[in-house]
Scaffold this active site. Structure first.
Site, PDB file in Angstrom:
ATOM      1  N   ARG A   1       5.900  -3.453 -17.239  1.00  0.00           N
ATOM      2  CA  ARG A   1       5.230  -3.596 -15.931  1.00  0.00           C
ATOM      3  C   ARG A   1       5.763  -4.841 -15.214  1.00  0.00           C
ATOM      4  NH1 ARG A   1       0.916  -2.032 -19.325  1.00  0.00           N
ATOM      5  NH2 ARG A   1       0.032  -4.138 -19.441  1.00  0.00           N
TER       6      ARG A   1
ATOM      7  N   LYS B   1      -7.518  -7.177  -1.089  1.00  0.00           N
ATOM      8  CA  LYS B   1      -7.736  -5.765  -0.774  1.00  0.00           C
ATOM      9  C   LYS B   1      -8.892  -5.198  -1.584  1.00  0.00           C
ATOM     10  CE  LYS B   1      -6.072  -1.751  -2.618  1.00  0.00           C
ATOM     11  NZ  LYS B   1      -5.095  -0.722  -3.033  1.00  0.00           N
TER      12      LYS B   1
ATOM     13  N   GLU C   1     -10.302  -1.348   3.131  1.00  0.00           N
ATOM     14  CA  GLU C   1      -9.658  -0.042   2.919  1.00  0.00           C
ATOM     15  C   GLU C   1     -10.663   1.059   2.587  1.00  0.00           C
ATOM     16  OE1 GLU C   1      -6.708   0.064  -0.210  1.00  0.00           O
ATOM     17  OE2 GLU C   1      -6.232   2.149   0.171  1.00  0.00           O
TER      18      GLU C   1
ATOM     19  N   LYS D   1      -7.289  -0.934   6.641  1.00  0.00           N
ATOM     20  CA  LYS D   1      -6.332  -0.039   5.980  1.00  0.00           C
ATOM     21  C   LYS D   1      -6.970   1.341   5.808  1.00  0.00           C
ATOM     22  CE  LYS D   1      -3.591   0.399   1.750  1.00  0.00           C
ATOM     23  NZ  LYS D   1      -2.725  -0.327   0.823  1.00  0.00           N
TER      24      LYS D   1
HETATM   25  P1  13P Z   1      -0.909   4.806  -1.338  1.00  0.00           P
HETATM   26  O1  13P Z   1      -0.086   4.482  -0.127  1.00  0.00           O
HETATM   27  O2  13P Z   1      -0.082   5.331  -2.482  1.00  0.00           O
HETATM   28  O3  13P Z   1      -2.090   5.658  -0.999  1.00  0.00           O
HETATM   29  O4  13P Z   1      -1.463   3.443  -1.882  1.00  0.00           O
HETATM   30  C1  13P Z   1      -1.996   2.538  -1.000  1.00  0.00           C
HETATM   31  C2  13P Z   1      -3.062   1.773  -1.654  1.00  0.00           C
HETATM   32  O5  13P Z   1      -3.067   0.565  -1.620  1.00  0.00           O
HETATM   33  C3  13P Z   1      -4.145   2.520  -2.323  1.00  0.00           C
HETATM   34  O6  13P Z   1      -5.205   1.651  -2.557  1.00  0.00           O
END
Ligand code: 13P
Length: 340
Positions: free
Chosen positions: A46, A136, A178, A220
């Site tokens: 990773r 996030k 998000e 987001k």
């Molecule tokens: P994806 O663009 O693959 O949906 O991932 C964005 C993301 O940060 C999901 O939490």
């Protein structure tokens, strides 16, 4: 840190021609992505993969920030240089996923509540010390014919998003808020519009109610798009128009930027959608990208866990961030896909 610093950081996160690389998969999620390609998932593999992404030459031309997972923020190059220092040196903001995942929501079968609020104030302080500039939190909303999403799922997730965002702003991180409406299922684009609108309205109501400053955050969202299994799929232009219409009806103009997730769209389609939306300006906020899979998939498939493929994988990542950077000004064409 003054409020003004957060506003400036938020604006720089969505600066013209740039976007955010989401590389914050949890150990469980990245292990699944590795397994699909036969790559063993260890602390070291990773680390190698994240090093490949973060040190890809010249990506800072198109990348303003990278979202990291807790493990990665504590990792670095083999010589011990922390990844956060590498990013800061190349003018890229390090970010951190601070939620601890979507867990079953009690009394709401098939729905989730995103957890991670306990101890968050202290974790934010530690992440700031480790060099993070933004954070996030992902809330997950599912559409299905059995009545999902429930009002309860939307309200509890919006409440948690706002608690997270307020703590981030208090502690000196720009929150990426998000709320993801999943593409899973066979729902229509109209249903996606309805659920995304209700979700965003509820989220901004909670953010306002909890004193979150809109200038100091980035949204987001998912795009307004039919479910993956829907027989009728809208074309690029319709997805772009419905998404922008939905945002115009729900997102306050004080928010500096909207950085989309890709949510399972293929890399080229996610770029084409951003490009089509970018042509619709002027809009109250910047429209940008914060893709995970749509930026990483070609690089991961090229790397395959073999360090001999690092250069080629970095080129694949550069190609994707460049095309999305171009899509930010509406100048992307599908022919550009060829020139990898
Ligand atoms: P994806 O663009 O693959 O949906 O991932 C964005 C993301 O940060 C999901 O939490």
């Amino acid at each position: 840190m003054s409020d003004n610093d957060l506003a400036t950081t938020a604006q720089e996160m969505v600066a013209p021609g740039k976007g955010i690389l989401a590389a914050d998969e949890s150990v469980a999620t990245i292990s699944k992505r590795f397994a699909a390609l036969g790559i063993e998932s260890t602390f070291e593999t990773r680390r190698q993969y994240r090093e490949l992404l973060l040190t890809a030459p010249d990506i800072s031309t198109y990348v303003s920030g990278v979202i990291l997972y807790d493990e990665t923020l504590r990792q670095g190059l083999t010589d011990g240089t922390p990844f956060a220092d590498i990013l800061n040196k190349s003018g890229i903001f390090p970010g951190i996923k601070v939620d601890t995942g979507a867990k079953a929501l009690a009394g709401a079968p098939g729905e989730t509540i995103t957890e991670g609020l306990d101890g968050l104030r202290e974790r934010i302080a530690e992440y700031v010390d480790l060099g993070a500039r933004f954070a996030k939190w992902r809330a997950v909303i599912t559409i299905a014919e059995d009545g999902r999403p429930t009002r309860n799922a939307i309200a509890t997730n919006a409440h948690a998003l706002a608690r997270y965002a307020a703590l981030c702003q208090e502690g000196g991180l720009v929150p990426i808020v998000e709320p993801e409406v999943l593409m899973d299922g066979d729902h229509s684009i109209e249903r996606s519009y309805e659920v995304t609108s209700e979700t965003l309205r509820t989220v901004f109501g909670e953010l306002a109610g909890q004193g979150v400053r809109f200038e100091d955050m980035v949204l987001k969202p998912s795009m307004v798009i039919a479910g993956k299994k829907a027989s009728l799929q809208a074309d690029i232009q319709e997805v772009a128009e419905e998404t922008v219409r939905c945002l115009l009806n729900t997102v306050p103009a004080a928010v500096p930027g909207v950085a989309f997730l890709s949510g399972g769209q293929s890399a080229d389609v996610a770029t084409a959608h951003l490009n089509a939306m970018s042509k619709m300006g002027p809009l109250p906020w910047s429209l940008s990208f914060s893709y995970g899979r749509a930026l990483q998939d070609p690089a991961l498939a090229t790397w395959k866990g073999d360090q001999a493929n690092v250069d080629a994988a970095q080129k694949a990542l550069y190609h994707r961030v460049r095309l999305n950077g171009i899509a930010r000004s509406g100048e992307y064409t599908p022919e550009m896909e060829e020139a990898a």
